[in-house]
Each structure stands twice: as C-alpha cells, then as structure tokens.
Design a protein around this motif. Sequence first.
Motif, mmCIF file in Angstrom:
data_model
loop_
_atom_site.group_PDB
_atom_site.id
_atom_site.type_symbol
_atom_site.label_atom_id
_atom_site.label_comp_id
_atom_site.label_asym_id
_atom_site.label_seq_id
_atom_site.Cartn_x
_atom_site.Cartn_y
_atom_site.Cartn_z
ATOM 1 N N SER A 139 9.454 -42.802 -12.946
ATOM 2 C CA SER A 139 9.142 -43.059 -11.526
ATOM 3 C C SER A 139 9.142 -41.613 -11.004
ATOM 4 O O SER A 139 8.404 -41.148 -10.164
ATOM 5 C CB SER A 139 10.542 -43.561 -10.988
ATOM 6 N N ILE A 140 9.788 -40.483 -11.764
ATOM 7 C CA ILE A 140 9.476 -38.990 -11.224
ATOM 8 C C ILE A 140 8.085 -38.683 -11.542
ATOM 9 O O ILE A 140 7.712 -37.835 -10.458
ATOM 10 C CB ILE A 140 10.689 -38.184 -12.126
ATOM 11 N N GLU A 148 5.287 -40.415 -11.647
ATOM 12 C CA GLU A 148 4.677 -41.027 -10.725
ATOM 13 C C GLU A 148 4.523 -40.581 -9.252
ATOM 14 O O GLU A 148 3.902 -40.353 -8.417
ATOM 15 C CB GLU A 148 5.030 -42.650 -10.546
ATOM 16 N N ALA A 149 5.830 -40.238 -8.930
ATOM 17 C CA ALA A 149 6.154 -39.782 -7.592
ATOM 18 C C ALA A 149 5.567 -38.236 -7.414
ATOM 19 O O ALA A 149 4.705 -38.188 -6.439
ATOM 20 C CB ALA A 149 7.878 -39.314 -7.337
ATOM 21 N N ALA A 150 5.379 -37.360 -8.552
ATOM 22 C CA ALA A 150 4.720 -36.050 -8.584
ATOM 23 C C ALA A 150 3.161 -36.319 -8.426
ATOM 24 O O ALA A 150 2.458 -35.881 -7.532
ATOM 25 C CB ALA A 150 5.198 -35.396 -9.739
ATOM 26 N N LEU A 151 2.782 -37.347 -9.264
ATOM 27 C CA LEU A 151 1.133 -37.690 -9.230
ATOM 28 C C LEU A 151 0.821 -38.209 -8.153
ATOM 29 O O LEU A 151 -0.319 -37.872 -7.638
ATOM 30 C CB LEU A 151 1.006 -38.460 -10.595
ATOM 31 N N GLY A 152 1.771 -38.923 -7.376
ATOM 32 C CA GLY A 152 1.437 -39.941 -6.356
ATOM 33 C C GLY A 152 1.123 -39.006 -5.143
ATOM 34 O O GLY A 152 0.306 -39.481 -4.113
ATOM 35 N N ILE A 153 1.621 -37.628 -5.109
ATOM 36 C CA ILE A 153 1.155 -37.052 -3.829
ATOM 37 C C ILE A 153 0.275 -35.738 -4.372
ATOM 38 O O ILE A 153 0.285 -34.827 -3.850
ATOM 39 C CB ILE A 153 2.508 -36.279 -3.091
ATOM 40 N N GLY A 154 -0.128 -36.034 -5.446
ATOM 41 C CA GLY A 154 -1.358 -35.203 -5.947
ATOM 42 C C GLY A 154 -1.007 -33.986 -6.715
ATOM 43 O O GLY A 154 -1.597 -32.903 -6.547
ATOM 44 N N ALA A 155 0.078 -33.912 -7.223
ATOM 45 C CA ALA A 155 0.353 -32.819 -8.111
ATOM 46 C C ALA A 155 -0.582 -33.042 -9.449
ATOM 47 O O ALA A 155 -0.987 -34.112 -9.837
ATOM 48 C CB ALA A 155 1.818 -32.975 -8.687
ATOM 49 N N SER A 156 -0.907 -31.813 -9.793
ATOM 50 C CA SER A 156 -1.567 -31.980 -11.298
ATOM 51 C C SER A 156 -0.720 -32.180 -12.345
ATOM 52 O O SER A 156 0.564 -32.175 -12.322
ATOM 53 C CB SER A 156 -2.537 -30.722 -11.363
ATOM 54 N N MET A 189 3.184 -31.458 -12.545
ATOM 55 C CA MET A 189 4.142 -32.542 -12.700
ATOM 56 C C MET A 189 5.122 -32.196 -13.840
ATOM 57 O O MET A 189 6.346 -32.059 -13.531
ATOM 58 C CB MET A 189 3.279 -33.751 -13.186
#
Lengths: 428, 289
Positions: A311-312, A314-322, A326
């Motif tokens: 989930s962590i 996904e959270a990072a990827l979900g706001i557009g972290a590369s 991440m």
Amino acid sequence: MSNQESMNRVRAGLARRYAAERRFRMYGVIAILLSLAFLLMLFVSIIGNGYTAFQQTYIKLDVNFDPAMLDPTGSGDMKIINRTGDFQGVIKQALRDAFPGVTKRGDKRNLYGLVSGGAGFELRDRLHADPGLMGRTVSIWVTADAEIDMVVKGHIDREVPEDDRRVKDQTIAWIDALVAEDRLEKRFNITFFTAGDSRNPEQAGIWGAAVGSVYTLIVTLVLSFPIGVAAAIYLEEFAPTNRFTDFIEVNINNLAAVPSIVFGLLGLAVFINFFGMPRSAPMVGGLVLTLMTLPTIIIASRAALKSVPPSIREAALGIGASKMQMVFHHVLPLAMPGMLTGAIIGMAQALGETAPLLMIGMVAFIVDIPGGVFDPSTVLPVQIYLWADSPERAFVERTSAAIMVLLAFLVTMNALAVLLRKRFEKRW
Amino acid sequence: MEIAMNTSEAVMSPESTIENGVLAPVRDAVGTPLLAREDARMTCRNVNVYYGEKHAIHDVSLDIGKNEVIAMIGPSGCGKSTFLRCLNRMNDTIDICRVQGQIRIDDQDIYDKSVDVVPLRAQVGMVFQKPNPFPKSIYDNIAYGPRIHGLSNNRTDLDEIVQGSLQKAGLWEEVKDRLDQPGTGLSGGQQQRLCIARAIAVSPEVILMDEPCSALDPIATARIEELIDELRSNFTIAIVTHSMQQAARVSQRTAYFHLGDLVEVGPTEEIFTNPSHKLTEDYITGRFG
C-alpha cells in the motif's frame, strides 16, 4: 448430532487438548533451560579460565641505570642508547644485587628467569621518557616471567614433586623471598590490552589483533553493506523477472551456503596472486569477508524490502513518484531496520570468521600494531587460535581472556546495532 | 476524439450485442448520448485487460465527463477496480497485466509508448481502498507530492498548498495543531481524508477512488461522501464502490460492470429507478452480488 451431544464431545476432548498444550510449553521451557545451562557452562569455563589473565605479576627491582652498560661510548644520544644499550644486563645486575647469595652460573641463569625477557624494553621506555634517570638507582616494577606469574596465581601447583614441576624449588624460594620483602605484586595487566602478540606470554597482548579486526570489519562493512543493499534493491524492485534473474537468485542463495574456507582460497588466488595485494593485510581479509557476508546481507535486505506493505508503494506511485523516488523515499527507510539486522548478522559472522583468513596469511605471527589496512595484521579469532595452539601454560588463560574480549566486542557491536535500529524505527 | 470513436465503431461488430441475448453488454453504445460525452475528460475505447491468460475486462468503452462523479458498481471480481486502475496505469506494477485499447486524456493515448506515467499520475490521482498514509508527519504526507513535482517555490508556498489541500479535504480544523504528528496516528476516516488531501495537493484533474469507504464506519463514510460532493466542482471523480446507496448518493452517472463487461452506463437516477438491463436490475434489487 444434537447440540448436547456435540457439547459432550467437546468437553471430553478438552483435557486432551490442554494436556497437549501443557506438554508443548514444557518442551519449550526445557529447551530454554538447556540452552541457558550450556551458555552458563560456556561462560563459567571461559571466565573461570580467563579472568586471571587480567592481572600480571610484577617484581620491584632497584635498578641502577649504569652509563657504563647503557651508553658505553658516552655519546649521550638516545638513539644510540636505544640501539646498543644493554638494558637486560642492567636488570640482571639488579637481580644479582637483590640475591647476592646466588653465585653458581646455572643458578644465576635461573635467577635471571624471574623477570620477563622483555623487561629490558620496559627500562628502555622508562629511560626514554625520563633521560634524567641515567646514572641513578631507582626502584622499578618490572614484569615477571610468565612461569613466575603462574606460580603466584597458583596455576603451577607447589605440591607437585619438584621433578614434575616446571618451576623448581629454588625459584619458588626466591618468589617467597620477594613476597616477604613486598617486592612482588599482582597488578592490572595493562600489557594485555596495549601490546601486540609476543612469544613471551607476559608480553603478549590482544591490541594488535583487535585493531586488525577493526580494520578488517571496516573494510567489510564499507564494501558489503552498500553493495549488498544496492544488489537487493535492484533485484527486488527494478530487475525484470526472467531466467537470468532467477539464475542470479539461486546463485546468491548457494553462495550463502559455501564453506568459508573456499572464499579464503578464492581470495588467495584472486586478490593476492592475481592482483598482487599484500599478504596478511586487513584489506584482503575485508575483501574476502565481504564476499562471504554479501549473500547474507542481500538475502536479509530482500526480505526486508519484501515486507514493506504494497500500500505504501501504491501510495507513492499514485501521486506520481517515479520508481526510484518510491524506493528511496518510502520503501528503503521502512526496510532499513531489517537491512541493518542483516548487516549486523553478517558482521558478527565476519568478526568470528577464522578459516578464510588463515588462507590469506592473517595467521602470521605479527608483533606490531597495524597502522592501516595494508599493514600485516591478524584478527581476534585467529589470535585465539594461535594462542590456543601455544604450549605455555600462561597462554591458556590469555586464550580465554581473548575470547572474553571477542565476546565483548560482539556484544558492543550488537548493542550498537540495536541502538541504531531503535533510532531508525523511531523516525517512522 | 473523433478518430477514436471512428476506430471503435469500425471494430465493433453488430453481432456482439445480440449474441448472448439478455447477457449481452451494451458495447455498441458508442455515439449514444449516454456514453460519448461532449465534455469528456477521459475517453476509453475498447479497453481489454488480461492478467496472463485471463481476460479480465472485455471491450469496455466509457467516457468520464468533466466535473462529474461517475460511480462504478458491480459484484466482486467484475473488473471495476481493474478498469479504474487502468486510468492512471497503476496496473503497470503488475507484471502479468496487459492492457489493450485506447484510454485518452487530452487527446493523448495514455498507453502510448511516449507517455510518461509520472506526469500522468500527477494529472490523474488516486485514493485507495485502505487508507495508506506515509509513515511520516501529516505535513510531510501532503507536502510529498508537491515536493517531488516541484510545485512550490518556497516554504510559504508549500505551507499554503498543505493548508489548502487539508481544507479542501475537510481535515484542516482537526489537524492544524498537530501537523508534525505522524499521519498514521489519525483515525481511519481521518487517514482516508488525509489520503484525499494528499491526492489533491498535486492538483490533479481526475481523482480515482477505489472503494474509499470500505474500511470506514458509517459516520466517516458520510463525511467522505460529503467531501466527494464538494470536490466535484474542481475535480473529475471516478469512484468504485460496493455500496449501491453510496453510488446513488454521490454520483451523477453510474456504470454497472458484470464479469468484465460494462453492462450499462447512464444517469444514476435512471440506473437505479429504471435500469434498461436485466442484470443491472437483478443486482440493484439485491437478487445477487
């Protein structure tokens, strides 16, 4: 089956279930008690054998810093005195003065044996520190010979018939005379903690091996932690899953099971013979131990990375972290405690490792304290091995003392790791 | 968009609508007012998703209109979450997942090789089923997105973004005194609002919500639903939900998915009062699902 019936069955089985649970708990308690007993045995035997090594017998002598013996050319130059001065002769003179009754040649030789063969160097260091001593007579405590030390500590039994005893009656009489005059005393054994190895047990110390261990471990840590963590991150987060990465994974797991002496042979062949690195050097030892600890660190680090909840990510990827952001901003900090644990297990393994270091020459007899990673040196476990191999009775207690030092080293390292982990975990 | 519609029409075979009788999904709705919207923010045409051999989504075509809340409902395993995750390419993280068809935003196919997922995900944000705040302070949770995208020039800017996002998410009053406390220490509902605030902090146009209330109690759920309604004026929201009441409360349009097919899509009121499909009717009346 009615409810009443099924409840009856449940009740009938209860006693059996609880008995099984009690049995299991008992096995657990027995296992723990057994291991505690073994641990206690180990500690009692090591400490019982070794604690006396932290004390050393000293003899007080009235030493005359005779210029005729120490500086026969009359140069007054400390360099020349250091090189040519007969310091051991001065000590012999002092011994003859202390026991004027000893006249026969053989007896004299035994008398000289009261004092350590390295006592001359102690005098030299004293004179070096205070050149004003030249020409004066001073009372000085000098290190007693290891055999005398053993008699004083009771490791050599006086009741044994003289023929079966290494220390003869005559010498024991001298010891008693010295004790009666308050010229013989047990003191804290500083030499053990400050000197390198020596053929004379009373001059031998653990410091050279400890420094060698520190250098070797620094090299190991500096190389294996970054490489191991980087490899784990790549394999776990970035590498595609295909035959090639499967192959790498299998090989890493296999490497973890390779006997350590094989890494020693590899180090000998590659680092020393091929790359021409110096023998007995902490640098080579560190490289070999790096090879040995890498699989441990990689496997532990990968497990730590795997345990970070998706989930962590996904959270990072979900706001557009590369992917890299991440990993480095979120996954790595969360995996860090686990990685540190892996590194510490690897380091503890490396600290206690002996076999591969024998292959690369770290088993050599080295007196000097190493000053860098390319100086010849040995390490704590190898020092223990060397001392355990020595026939002198005084090395038995020093072996146990060295084991205590190694254990203390290990405990300190682990405590440090626990502290580090705590700090990392607190931040999150 | 014109081109996209033409291609999909070309691919469509008329047979597909009638082959299974009542089970046939409304695939040919391209061009009907219900599906193709003038104000579409994202247009999806003939989207097929495969997990390895498994064909998870069949030929779904759907528009997501500007400033609308579109709800996706359907029984478990019907592919609604999978479809949602296609919209910002979160499925990329699953190795065996393959996506075919077109999903366009700003006339750009997001599955085109030239498209970078990083700006895409800044444009199409996501809120997940389980609240997943970072194990950092509340402030850092919100500030993380703006920081990595370089949206603020200085600390004051960043403070404003954080405050604005928390206000929009209706969390500001509750947390303004403890911004330095860990986000994981909040209650479940607060955590989910924190995640919404985190998503809107990077000013996306579309927010995808994957069952955002499934782990929350009714009060927290009501709070989030209110929030979704407020957010509609600034964002386009696609929400997957298991609760039909929730879909009825928050959405303007509802899409019903069944076993990987998009069965029906229409104004929420119509779907719930007068569904044109038997499957939809069975589901919303509780006969299965």
